[in-house]
Write a protein that holds these residues in place. Sequence first.
Motif, PDB file in Angstrom:
ATOM      1  N   ALA A  60       0.793  -1.150  -0.207  1.00 31.62           N
ATOM      2  CA  ALA A  60       0.111  -0.014  -0.023  1.00 31.62           C
ATOM      3  C   ALA A  60       0.842   1.240  -0.060  1.00 31.62           C
ATOM      4  O   ALA A  60       0.555   2.116  -0.545  1.00 31.62           O
ATOM      5  N   ALA A  63       2.690   1.343  -3.365  1.00 27.99           N
ATOM      6  CA  ALA A  63       1.909   1.642  -4.704  1.00 27.99           C
ATOM      7  C   ALA A  63       0.832   2.756  -4.406  1.00 27.99           C
ATOM      8  O   ALA A  63       0.325   3.367  -5.568  1.00 27.99           O
ATOM      9  N   LEU A  64       0.265   3.054  -3.409  1.00 35.82           N
ATOM     10  CA  LEU A  64      -0.576   3.894  -3.205  1.00 35.82           C
ATOM     11  C   LEU A  64      -0.300   5.104  -2.341  1.00 35.82           C
ATOM     12  O   LEU A  64      -0.876   6.211  -2.165  1.00 35.82           O
ATOM     13  N   ALA A 143      -9.385  -3.469  -3.697  1.00 40.55           N
ATOM     14  CA  ALA A 143      -8.685  -2.467  -3.747  1.00 40.55           C
ATOM     15  C   ALA A 143      -7.390  -2.349  -4.683  1.00 40.55           C
ATOM     16  O   ALA A 143      -7.256  -1.554  -5.454  1.00 40.55           O
ATOM     17  N   VAL A 144      -7.105  -3.722  -5.248  1.00 32.27           N
ATOM     18  CA  VAL A 144      -6.066  -4.154  -6.113  1.00 32.27           C
ATOM     19  C   VAL A 144      -6.821  -3.711  -7.470  1.00 32.27           C
ATOM     20  O   VAL A 144      -6.201  -2.911  -8.481  1.00 32.27           O
ATOM     21  N   GLN A 147      -7.261   0.091  -7.960  1.00 32.27           N
ATOM     22  CA  GLN A 147      -5.922   0.940  -8.313  1.00 32.27           C
ATOM     23  C   GLN A 147      -5.535   0.666  -9.968  1.00 32.27           C
ATOM     24  O   GLN A 147      -4.968   1.334 -10.568  1.00 32.27           O
ATOM     25  N   GLU A 151      -7.093   3.557 -11.120  1.00 34.87           N
ATOM     26  CA  GLU A 151      -6.169   4.233 -10.651  1.00 34.87           C
ATOM     27  C   GLU A 151      -6.869   5.363  -9.299  1.00 34.87           C
ATOM     28  O   GLU A 151      -6.301   6.354  -9.346  1.00 34.87           O
ATOM     29  N   SER A 153      -6.276   5.666  -6.208  1.00 33.08           N
ATOM     30  CA  SER A 153      -5.235   4.974  -4.902  1.00 33.08           C
ATOM     31  C   SER A 153      -5.869   5.547  -3.648  1.00 33.08           C
ATOM     32  O   SER A 153      -5.723   4.766  -2.794  1.00 33.08           O
ATOM     33  N   THR A 154      -6.449   6.727  -3.403  1.00 27.23           N
ATOM     34  CA  THR A 154      -6.791   6.864  -2.225  1.00 27.23           C
ATOM     35  C   THR A 154      -8.041   5.967  -1.777  1.00 27.23           C
ATOM     36  O   THR A 154      -7.962   5.802  -0.696  1.00 27.23           O
ATOM     37  N   ALA A 156      -8.561   3.059  -3.004  1.00 27.49           N
ATOM     38  CA  ALA A 156      -7.953   1.686  -2.665  1.00 27.49           C
ATOM     39  C   ALA A 156      -7.539   1.646  -1.367  1.00 27.49           C
ATOM     40  O   ALA A 156      -7.184   0.515  -0.530  1.00 27.49           O
ATOM     41  N   ALA A 157      -6.512   2.621  -0.788  1.00 28.53           N
ATOM     42  CA  ALA A 157      -5.969   2.723   0.407  1.00 28.53           C
ATOM     43  C   ALA A 157      -6.834   2.588   1.439  1.00 28.53           C
ATOM     44  O   ALA A 157      -6.620   1.891   2.475  1.00 28.53           O
ATOM     45  N   CYS A 160      -7.846  -0.958   1.835  1.00 26.22           N
ATOM     46  CA  CYS A 160      -6.980  -1.652   2.684  1.00 26.22           C
ATOM     47  C   CYS A 160      -7.019  -1.461   4.180  1.00 26.22           C
ATOM     48  O   CYS A 160      -6.590  -2.246   4.784  1.00 26.22           O
TER      49      CYS A 160
END
Length: 188
Positions: A60, A63-64, A143-144, A147, A151, A153-154, A156-157, A160
Amino acid sequence: PSRGPSRPSRLQRLQRAASNATELRAIAQSTRAGFKRPSAWVLIFGWSLAACAGIVNSVAYGALGHFVSHATGSTTSIALGLEGYHNGRTDFERASDATGLLVSFLIGAFLCGLLIDKNQVHFGGKSLYGVALVGNACLLVTAVILQVLAEASTTAAFLCAIACGLQNAMCTSHFGAVVRTTHVTGTI
């Protein structure tokens, strides 16, 4: 003529020190007896989940751009954002992301409370540890996908962090405070 209270002799002081040491040893021994070493399966399961949480946190961050497995760092980022506001800086993105991560972690812990009943293990009964673990996996897979495809990312984070909060609360409910899987400092 009285010279004040008499001081204990060296022998009396040594006897008192020995008595205090014996009492302390007895207290320490009874305290040690209250702690039971977790069984091997608990340690193996706990270590496995801790390794998974470490991998999730590392990936995380890489990547994030966010650490997701512990609330302390998020709380610190929130405090730094507030401190920055107090000193005239208006970059709220870091603080808002940290607030979202903290709330997400707490949502995961809350979900655990909905799935697992009253800190009791009921295999095949009321407690849904399997559902919690499958939910955890689904959150991470989602989440993957977010992302990679969007894209996001927030978001997805945040997913997680929900998964980490769910796992942390699930393991605390199952093992008590013996095994912490999303942060090592809880056991040190």
